[in-house]
Scaffold this active site. Structure first.
Site, short mmCIF file in Angstrom:
data_model
loop_
_atom_site.label_atom_id
_atom_site.label_comp_id
_atom_site.label_asym_id
_atom_site.label_seq_id
_atom_site.Cartn_x
_atom_site.Cartn_y
_atom_site.Cartn_z
N HIS A 108 0.85 -1.19 0.00
CA HIS A 108 0.00 0.00 0.00
C HIS A 108 0.90 1.25 0.00
O HIS A 108 2.05 1.19 0.44
CB HIS A 108 -0.88 -0.04 1.27
CG HIS A 108 -1.85 1.08 1.39
ND1 HIS A 108 -1.50 2.28 1.98
CD2 HIS A 108 -3.15 1.20 1.04
CE1 HIS A 108 -2.54 3.09 1.97
NE2 HIS A 108 -3.56 2.46 1.41
N ASN A 156 1.29 3.65 1.94
CA ASN A 156 1.89 4.08 3.21
C ASN A 156 2.91 3.08 3.76
O ASN A 156 3.46 3.31 4.84
CB ASN A 156 0.81 4.40 4.26
CG ASN A 156 0.09 3.17 4.78
OD1 ASN A 156 0.43 2.02 4.46
ND2 ASN A 156 -0.93 3.39 5.60
N LYS A 157 3.17 1.99 3.01
CA LYS A 157 4.10 0.97 3.52
C LYS A 157 5.55 1.30 3.16
O LYS A 157 5.83 2.25 2.44
CB LYS A 157 3.70 -0.41 2.96
CG LYS A 157 2.31 -0.87 3.41
CD LYS A 157 2.17 -0.92 4.92
CE LYS A 157 0.92 -1.63 5.39
NZ LYS A 157 -0.34 -0.95 5.05
N ASN A 158 6.48 0.49 3.65
CA ASN A 158 7.90 0.76 3.46
C ASN A 158 8.32 0.70 2.00
O ASN A 158 9.31 1.31 1.61
CB ASN A 158 8.73 -0.22 4.29
CG ASN A 158 8.52 -0.03 5.77
OD1 ASN A 158 7.40 0.17 6.23
ND2 ASN A 158 9.59 -0.07 6.55
N MET A 159 7.61 -0.07 1.18
CA MET A 159 7.72 0.00 -0.27
C MET A 159 6.32 -0.13 -0.84
O MET A 159 5.43 -0.70 -0.20
CB MET A 159 8.64 -1.08 -0.84
CG MET A 159 8.19 -2.51 -0.61
SD MET A 159 9.16 -3.74 -1.53
CE MET A 159 8.34 -3.71 -3.14
#
Length: 388
Positions: free
Chosen positions: A189, A191-194
């Site tokens: 998603h 907002n995730k780290n990738m």
């Protein structure tokens, strides 16, 4: 007209924002011009590159979301009506929703107040003859007690479906989450780290189960060498596009750099966050926290010592141009799960966390001075909150 303060004149600082470089944007343009934008060579390349990242010994299957990956993982484990799956009470609703969607019962257990991860002892006490799996969540990018979870699973003959939505790049005792274990689901998603814009992946070891994932994620279809199709079961449609995979490939190349920067920013938070009354800071986990991917930085407000609600705190931060998120409400308190019989007071740690958590800005493009700004705002608001 009221005087504009220096803080108010600063640009708005969101609690998260994806970092997508120009090279990736250019590659996406090539995909769009290629005429092949759905599942194709970039999806295969992303799966191969993720497999290499995890050590090369696992199958990696991409999805349109981690939610889809979790649901298919349950189906691969043949979990359905009459079965139970143990889920932490502090997580995003998707973790338990997918259990309900396959017809099984999510059985909530409380979490540790410091790690916010599943309490393995409480999970063990919740196992019944109907329990088929446990779904640990690596909350905020902090690995769960993997030794404890897998020892419980072995002892009770349970499948383990890891909700690693927050944990791409997280390590447990030096080993990447997803490079070992049973079935491990990641989220990409924004907002995730990738990110792949929207998307996810499932990492697993078993060849036959990996083949079944291919069937379940695309209409239950299997093709023969001549291109003829057969439908083996009622599968869903979770195939990632090449446009999304192209973004993901660019992100994966930078993932370790992104996570290193997240750890630097978190260290700054620990160095600079001095509030009175004090907030309860998130734990770093094992050792110095070097294996923590730090998807989020979410301290707890000391509401008992404040003459201010959480909503008012968030409003004050917004006045200073700082965005704050909320991750999460205790899942059993949602209307859907109350209809299942869950009620307030059953999961005191999850409920305590859910009532006080605030997610502060954390993303790779942030500057250390941005962290300083957030810390100064928190200190100012909390000090003032004592005197309202």
């Amino acid at each position: 007209m009221p005087k504009t303060t220096k803080t108010q004149s600063l640009p708005f600082l969101p609690f998260t924002r994806p970092t997508i470089d120009d090279a990736t944007i250019a590659e996406v343009g090539k995909v769009l011009r290629s005429g092949w934008i759905t599942t194709g060579p970039h999806v295969k390349a992303l799966e191969d590159e993720m497999r290499a990242y995890l050590g090369g010994k696992r199958h990696v299957k991409t999805f349109t979301s981690a939610t889809g990956a979790l649901e298919v993982a349950l189906q691969v484990c043949n979990i359905g009506p009459g079965d139970e799956v143990i889920v932490p009470a502090m997580t995003f609703a998707a973790s338990s929703n997918v259990v309900a969607r396959v017809g099984a019962k999510p059985v909530f257990v409380d979490v540790d107040i410091k790690t916010r991860n599943i309490d393995v002892a409480k999970a063990a006490a919740a196992v019944t003859k109907r329990t088929k799996a446990i779904m640990p969540v690596h909350f905020a990018g902090l690995a769960v007690d993997m030794d404890g979870v897998y020892a419980l699973a072995k002892r009770k003959k349970l499948r383990v479906i890891e909700d690693a939505a927050h944990a791409i790049g997280t390590r447990w005792k030096g080993k990447l989450i997803g490079s070992f274990g049973d079935l491990v689901c990641f989220s990409f998603h924004p907002n995730k780290n990738m990110t792949t814009i929207e998307g996810g992946a499932l990492a697993l070891a078993d060849d036959a189960e990996a083949a079944r994932v291919d069937v379940l994620r695309f209409h239950g279809i299997r093709k023969d060498a001549q291109g003829n199709i057969d439908v083996l079961e009622a599968g869903g449609k979770y195939n990632l596009t090449d446009v999304a995979a192209c973004v993901g490939r660019g992100q994966l190349r930078q993932l370790e750099k992104f996570n290193t920067r997240r750890r630097e920013l978190v260290q700054r938070y620990f160095d600079k966050m001095k509030t009175n009354p004090a907030m309860l800071m998130p734990t770093r986990g094992l050792g110095d926290g070097g294996g923590h991917a730090w998807h989020m930085f979410a301290p707890l407000l000391p509401l008992e010592k404040m003459n201010m609600t959480r909503a008012e705190f968030i409003g004050e931060m917004a006045k200073r141009g700082i965005g704050v998120g909320l991750h999460y409400t205790a899942v059993p308190l949602y209307t859907y799960y109350r209809k299942m019989g869950y009620r307030p007071g059953q999961f005191p740690n999850a409920e305590f966390i859910g009532a006080r958590t605030v997610t502060l800005p954390l993303f790779p493009a942030m500057k250390l001075t941005d962290v300083d700004r957030v810390c100064a705002a928190c200190a100012e608001i909390l000090t003032a909150s004592k005197n309202i």
